[in-house]
Design an enzyme around this catalytic site. Sequence first.
Site, PDB file in Angstrom:
ATOM      1  N   PHE A  54      39.026  34.027  37.936  1.00 20.92           N
ATOM      2  CA  PHE A  54      38.878  33.791  39.232  1.00 20.92           C
ATOM      3  C   PHE A  54      37.376  33.889  39.864  1.00 20.92           C
ATOM      4  CE2 PHE A  54      39.131  35.180  43.788  1.00 20.92           C
ATOM      5  CZ  PHE A  54      39.655  34.151  44.271  1.00 20.92           C
ATOM      6  N   TYR A  55      36.830  35.000  39.122  1.00 18.44           N
ATOM      7  CA  TYR A  55      35.439  35.398  39.243  1.00 18.44           C
ATOM      8  C   TYR A  55      34.293  34.302  39.140  1.00 18.44           C
ATOM      9  CZ  TYR A  55      37.529  39.860  38.584  1.00 18.44           C
ATOM     10  OH  TYR A  55      38.317  41.151  38.682  1.00 18.44           O
ATOM     11  N   SER A  56      34.098  33.636  40.583  1.00 19.22           N
ATOM     12  CA  SER A  56      32.942  32.610  40.750  1.00 19.22           C
ATOM     13  C   SER A  56      33.635  31.500  39.789  1.00 19.22           C
ATOM     14  CB  SER A  56      31.695  33.097  40.216  1.00 19.22           C
ATOM     15  OG  SER A  56      31.010  34.112  40.824  1.00 19.22           O
TER      16      SER A  56
END
Length: 342
Positions: A54-56
């Site tokens: 999900f990170y970036s």
Amino acid sequence: MRYRTLGRTGIKVSPYCLGAMMFGAIGNPDHEDSIRIIHKALDAGINFVDTADFYSRGESEEIVGKALKGRRDNVVLATKAHLPMGDDPNQQGNSRRWLVRALEDSLRRLQTDHVDLFQIHRPAPDTDIEETLSALTDLVRAGKVRAIGSSTFPASDIVEAQWAAERRGLQRFRTEQPVYSILDRSIEREVLPVCRRYGMGTLVWSPLGGGLLTGRYRKGQQAATHRGGFGFGHMSNERRLDAVEQLIPLAAKAGMPLTHLAMAFAIAHPGVTSAIIGPRTMDHLDDLLAGAETTLTDEILDQIDAIVPPGTEVGTLDLAYNPPAIQQTALRRRLPDERSAA
């Protein structure tokens, strides 16, 4: 760096875990600079790296993958799945359908054939825990995952998952990733004791209290920082800011920056294996590494307890998990005609 055993897995990890959430569009979009930060952390002895799909939207994993070329075998690599990765309702959650695909996508971005720790980013009340553990068990048996873990699970969910694994003969969660800081101590009451009971390692996130324990956020002052631009409510929470105003002179009297006090506190608890640091810049990393040898005395820990008592929290971190029983009004309020005693 001293190394600690991650639960009962036998895997040795550093007390600082390098969190990669700030590498990519939401933090540091410069891939080369982010890679330099990762390399410096590894050179300093940090051997534990945590990221998530999900990170970036996968960019963090891509950066980590590029940074670990030629160094992968010396790194304990962790990632997570659960949060939305697209508009399709099935591109999220804890179902077998999604977790198998999510891991394949993560392995591609990370440029590796396995991860050492695959974590469920959040609980999913709409999915049987047996469904999730069964899928994760198959991924372990396929050699794509070495160990599995949970993140922000309430103590009751952790216990249920352990019982389900034993009952069904499935892989069990070996780690938990909860929020923990001087300002957020509620996991001391049940989560950490439960993890110790089941031999689970813990990698705690936001040990700097969502940025408040950097000392850059003061009561009555406007901080021009990257994190402040996201509009997090906890940055202006009066109770949290009041606690920070008491912690700053405590750290100064002890002869250390507030960041060092906060990190040393997080890793001092016997139930904590590793604390996740999330530097966005090289200066952030340098500051945190400079405090790696900090040891808090019983006197200082007692003073922290007086400001924020054990097992309590001051306000609520915006990114903390709230179960449906808290989020959904209908689960905490009877129908109007059922509320009276007579």
